[in-house]
Each structure stands twice: as C-alpha cells, then as structure tokens.
Design a protein around this motif. Structure first.
Motif, PDB file in Angstrom:
ATOM      1  N   VAL A  36      52.411   8.868  51.088  1.00  0.00           N
ATOM      2  CA  VAL A  36      53.400   9.768  51.700  1.00  0.00           C
ATOM      3  C   VAL A  36      53.272   9.477  53.262  1.00  0.00           C
ATOM      4  CG1 VAL A  36      53.960  12.011  52.232  1.00  0.00           C
ATOM      5  CG2 VAL A  36      53.027  11.457  50.093  1.00  0.00           C
ATOM      6  N   LYS A  37      54.438   8.831  53.560  1.00  0.00           N
ATOM      7  CA  LYS A  37      54.569   8.613  55.093  1.00  0.00           C
ATOM      8  C   LYS A  37      54.408   9.842  55.868  1.00  0.00           C
ATOM      9  CE  LYS A  37      54.859   4.243  54.606  1.00  0.00           C
ATOM     10  NZ  LYS A  37      53.907   3.123  54.848  1.00  0.00           N
ATOM     11  N   ALA A  38      54.187   9.741  57.312  1.00  0.00           N
ATOM     12  CA  ALA A  38      54.268  10.969  57.995  1.00  0.00           C
ATOM     13  C   ALA A  38      55.096  11.838  57.977  1.00  0.00           C
ATOM     14  CB  ALA A  38      54.078  10.336  59.668  1.00  0.00           C
ATOM     15  N   THR A  39      54.816  12.958  57.121  1.00  0.00           N
ATOM     16  CA  THR A  39      55.617  14.078  57.034  1.00  0.00           C
ATOM     17  C   THR A  39      55.526  15.081  58.335  1.00  0.00           C
ATOM     18  OG1 THR A  39      55.275  14.172  54.629  1.00  0.00           O
ATOM     19  CG2 THR A  39      55.827  15.970  55.537  1.00  0.00           C
ATOM     20  N   LYS A  40      56.586  15.563  58.606  1.00  0.00           N
ATOM     21  CA  LYS A  40      56.649  16.339  59.930  1.00  0.00           C
ATOM     22  C   LYS A  40      57.087  17.723  59.326  1.00  0.00           C
ATOM     23  CE  LYS A  40      57.802  12.476  62.223  1.00  0.00           C
ATOM     24  NZ  LYS A  40      58.960  11.493  62.190  1.00  0.00           N
ATOM     25  N   ASP A  41      56.550  18.765  59.256  1.00  0.00           N
ATOM     26  CA  ASP A  41      56.800  19.899  59.189  1.00  0.00           C
ATOM     27  C   ASP A  41      56.942  20.889  60.152  1.00  0.00           C
ATOM     28  OD1 ASP A  41      56.603  19.925  56.384  1.00  0.00           O
ATOM     29  OD2 ASP A  41      54.608  20.794  56.067  1.00  0.00           O
ATOM     30  N   TYR A  42      58.190  21.546  60.493  1.00  0.00           N
ATOM     31  CA  TYR A  42      58.554  22.384  61.679  1.00  0.00           C
ATOM     32  C   TYR A  42      59.039  23.637  61.405  1.00  0.00           C
ATOM     33  CZ  TYR A  42      60.987  23.386  66.007  1.00  0.00           C
ATOM     34  OH  TYR A  42      61.314  24.066  66.906  1.00  0.00           O
ATOM     35  N   SER A  43      58.596  24.657  62.045  1.00  0.00           N
ATOM     36  CA  SER A  43      59.209  25.879  61.782  1.00  0.00           C
ATOM     37  C   SER A  43      59.348  26.658  63.008  1.00  0.00           C
ATOM     38  CB  SER A  43      58.373  26.719  60.613  1.00  0.00           C
ATOM     39  OG  SER A  43      57.106  26.982  60.997  1.00  0.00           O
ATOM     40  N   VAL A  58      67.378  48.947  66.342  1.00  0.00           N
ATOM     41  CA  VAL A  58      68.123  47.696  65.516  1.00  0.00           C
ATOM     42  C   VAL A  58      67.336  46.447  65.996  1.00  0.00           C
ATOM     43  CG1 VAL A  58      69.519  47.162  67.590  1.00  0.00           C
ATOM     44  CG2 VAL A  58      70.263  46.415  65.385  1.00  0.00           C
ATOM     45  N   GLY A  59      67.282  45.628  64.972  1.00  0.00           N
ATOM     46  CA  GLY A  59      66.350  44.475  64.991  1.00  0.00           C
ATOM     47  C   GLY A  59      67.232  43.304  64.480  1.00  0.00           C
ATOM     48  N   ILE A  60      66.924  42.100  64.802  1.00  0.00           N
ATOM     49  CA  ILE A  60      67.420  40.786  64.593  1.00  0.00           C
ATOM     50  C   ILE A  60      66.168  39.550  64.512  1.00  0.00           C
ATOM     51  CG2 ILE A  60      68.036  40.152  66.739  1.00  0.00           C
ATOM     52  CD1 ILE A  60      70.641  38.901  65.414  1.00  0.00           C
ATOM     53  N   GLN A  61      66.301  38.982  63.529  1.00  0.00           N
ATOM     54  CA  GLN A  61      65.314  37.785  63.310  1.00  0.00           C
ATOM     55  C   GLN A  61      65.996  36.491  62.837  1.00  0.00           C
ATOM     56  OE1 GLN A  61      61.337  38.627  61.816  1.00  0.00           O
ATOM     57  NE2 GLN A  61      61.764  37.181  60.105  1.00  0.00           N
ATOM     58  N   TYR A  62      65.648  35.404  63.286  1.00  0.00           N
ATOM     59  CA  TYR A  62      66.093  34.049  62.961  1.00  0.00           C
ATOM     60  C   TYR A  62      64.674  33.223  62.491  1.00  0.00           C
ATOM     61  CZ  TYR A  62      67.772  29.327  62.678  1.00  0.00           C
ATOM     62  OH  TYR A  62      68.114  27.992  62.580  1.00  0.00           O
ATOM     63  N   GLN A  63      64.636  32.388  61.516  1.00  0.00           N
ATOM     64  CA  GLN A  63      63.724  31.409  61.059  1.00  0.00           C
ATOM     65  C   GLN A  63      64.219  30.110  60.524  1.00  0.00           C
ATOM     66  OE1 GLN A  63      60.825  32.959  58.090  1.00  0.00           O
ATOM     67  NE2 GLN A  63      59.517  31.131  58.768  1.00  0.00           N
ATOM     68  N   ARG A  64      63.823  29.101  61.077  1.00  0.00           N
ATOM     69  CA  ARG A  64      64.427  27.855  60.610  1.00  0.00           C
ATOM     70  C   ARG A  64      63.130  26.949  60.161  1.00  0.00           C
ATOM     71  NH1 ARG A  64      68.675  24.404  59.511  1.00  0.00           N
ATOM     72  NH2 ARG A  64      68.198  22.289  60.376  1.00  0.00           N
ATOM     73  N   ILE A  65      63.079  26.326  59.107  1.00  0.00           N
ATOM     74  CA  ILE A  65      61.992  25.652  58.441  1.00  0.00           C
ATOM     75  C   ILE A  65      62.614  24.267  58.185  1.00  0.00           C
ATOM     76  CG2 ILE A  65      60.251  25.297  56.507  1.00  0.00           C
ATOM     77  CD1 ILE A  65      60.574  28.294  56.234  1.00  0.00           C
ATOM     78  N   SER A  66      61.835  23.000  58.483  1.00  0.00           N
ATOM     79  CA  SER A  66      62.522  21.667  58.428  1.00  0.00           C
ATOM     80  C   SER A  66      61.421  21.021  57.671  1.00  0.00           C
ATOM     81  CB  SER A  66      63.121  21.141  59.595  1.00  0.00           C
ATOM     82  OG  SER A  66      63.423  19.776  59.527  1.00  0.00           O
ATOM     83  N   THR A  67      61.509  20.058  56.761  1.00  0.00           N
ATOM     84  CA  THR A  67      60.536  19.334  56.126  1.00  0.00           C
ATOM     85  C   THR A  67      61.189  17.880  55.860  1.00  0.00           C
ATOM     86  OG1 THR A  67      59.252  21.175  55.523  1.00  0.00           O
ATOM     87  CG2 THR A  67      58.418  19.342  54.716  1.00  0.00           C
ATOM     88  N   PRO A  68      60.977  16.850  56.521  1.00  0.00           N
ATOM     89  CA  PRO A  68      61.479  15.523  56.046  1.00  0.00           C
ATOM     90  C   PRO A  68      60.195  14.836  55.710  1.00  0.00           C
ATOM     91  CG  PRO A  68      61.323  15.517  58.427  1.00  0.00           C
ATOM     92  CD  PRO A  68      61.026  16.883  58.055  1.00  0.00           C
ATOM     93  N   TYR A  69      60.280  13.874  54.592  1.00  0.00           N
ATOM     94  CA  TYR A  69      59.154  13.076  54.332  1.00  0.00           C
ATOM     95  C   TYR A  69      59.614  11.914  53.305  1.00  0.00           C
ATOM     96  CZ  TYR A  69      58.343  14.351  49.699  1.00  0.00           C
ATOM     97  OH  TYR A  69      58.487  14.878  47.914  1.00  0.00           O
ATOM     98  N   GLU A  70      58.774  10.627  53.432  1.00  0.00           N
ATOM     99  CA  GLU A  70      59.320   9.509  52.716  1.00  0.00           C
ATOM    100  C   GLU A  70      58.008   9.183  51.952  1.00  0.00           C
ATOM    101  OE1 GLU A  70      59.995   4.819  53.533  1.00  0.00           O
ATOM    102  OE2 GLU A  70      60.155   6.325  55.310  1.00  0.00           O
ATOM    103  N   LEU A  71      58.301   9.195  50.642  1.00  0.00           N
ATOM    104  CA  LEU A  71      57.202   8.858  49.534  1.00  0.00           C
ATOM    105  C   LEU A  71      57.368   7.315  49.056  1.00  0.00           C
ATOM    106  CD1 LEU A  71      54.980   9.659  47.369  1.00  0.00           C
ATOM    107  CD2 LEU A  71      56.779  10.233  45.858  1.00  0.00           C
ATOM    108  N   LYS A  72      56.275   6.579  48.941  1.00  0.00           N
ATOM    109  CA  LYS A  72      56.430   5.057  48.401  1.00  0.00           C
ATOM    110  C   LYS A  72      55.088   5.238  47.445  1.00  0.00           C
ATOM    111  CE  LYS A  72      58.109   2.736  52.592  1.00  0.00           C
ATOM    112  NZ  LYS A  72      59.323   1.887  52.167  1.00  0.00           N
ATOM    113  N   SER A  73      55.785   4.955  46.127  1.00  0.00           N
ATOM    114  CA  SER A  73      54.554   4.748  44.859  1.00  0.00           C
ATOM    115  C   SER A  73      54.836   3.453  44.315  1.00  0.00           C
ATOM    116  CB  SER A  73      55.042   5.870  44.178  1.00  0.00           C
ATOM    117  OG  SER A  73      54.618   7.065  44.694  1.00  0.00           O
TER     118      SER A  73
END
Length: 167
Positions: A36-43, A58-73
């Motif tokens: 598994v090549k360098a996986t970068k998890d970002y949130s 009153v309340g407001i919230q935002y969340q972003r999650i990003s996970t790209p990866y490369e697999l060689k088998s």
C-alpha cells in the motif's frame, strides 16, 4: 468556535500465505504480496455555537474527510493436481479515493425554566468514492488484462425536531 485538523501518512507492506488441501488430491498454495503506497488521511472539522439570547442557541458544523491510496499486489497461486503443477499470477494495481463532507445545523429554544424545550437538527452528508483497478492475469499459456472503474456518490439529508414538555 472550535476546529480540528488531522493528517497522517502511512505505508503498509504485507504478505499472506494460504495452503489448501482438498479430498480429491488437489492442492492450492497461494501467496499474496501487497504494497500500500503512502496513504494520506486528511480530515478537518470546524463549527460554532452562537447564543442569540438566554433562551435561543444556533450551531453550525462542517467536517471533511479525504483518503486517497494506491495498492499494488501480486497474487501467486500454485495448483497441484497429481503430478501436474500450474502457476497463475495476478498483478493488481488499484487507486482509490474517498471524500466525505458532513454539514450540520442545529437550533435550541429553552421555552421556560421548568424544562420545556424545542430543538431542531438538520444534517447533510455526501459520501463520494472513486476506484480504478487494473488486474493482469499471467499464466504459463496466456495473458489477460482486466480493468475497471467505479464511482459511488451517496447523499443523505436528515432533519430531526424534538419537543420536551415538563410540568
């Protein structure tokens, strides 16, 4: 006002080995080498709660999650049937990316000091994934190539309202 950010990179190399023996004398020896090549998890998460007055919030919230990866088998199978042995190798290249966005809006009204309260919450979630796979089959007699792509987009909207009436 609150916020949080997370970021990490990891790389994983693993090997799996399986041996299978069947009553009819067939044996399969399977080796799976994966990288598994360098996986970068970002949130990221941020939000705020605002007190309009002593009874309204009153309340407001935002969340972003990003996970790209490369697999060689490399998946290697040795099939033994009596005195014959065949070898089948499969090379797998896979690229995957997940992006999730979450939005939340909430409101609270403290009606009185006895405990009567009205609250409302609305949320929206967008799940998005893309995956590209390339599978190359190599055997003693032939070579084959299979490729595929998939995209998944899921959106969910929720609304909730509560009223508490204490006497």
């Amino acid at each position: 006002l609150y916020a949080r950010e997370n970021y990490f990179i990891y790389k994983k190399i693993y090997k799996e080995t399986y041996d299978r023996h069947f009553p009819n004398g067939i044996e399969i020896h399977n080796i799976l080498d994966s990288d598994v090549k360098a996986t970068k998890d970002y949130s990221i998460l941020f939000g705020t709660d605002y007190l309009i007055d002593a009874r309204h919030t009153v309340g407001i919230q935002y969340q972003r999650i990003s996970t790209p990866y490369e697999l060689k088998s490399v998946n290697t199978n040795f099939l033994t049937d009596g005195s014959q042995q065949r070898k089948l190798e499969t090379l797998i290249n896979r690229q995957y990316e997940r992006n999730n966005s979450i939005y939340d809006l909430n409101y609270t009204f403290e009606i009185d000091s006895v405990g009567k309260k009205f609250s409302m919450n609305a949320g929206y979630v967008d799940y998005s994934t893309t995956e590209d796979s390339r599978i190359e089959e190599i055997s003693n007699r032939s070579t084959g190539l299979k490729a595929g792509s998939s995209i998944a987009d899921i959106s969910v909207l929720t609304v909730q309202a509560d009223y508490i009436h204490k006497t």
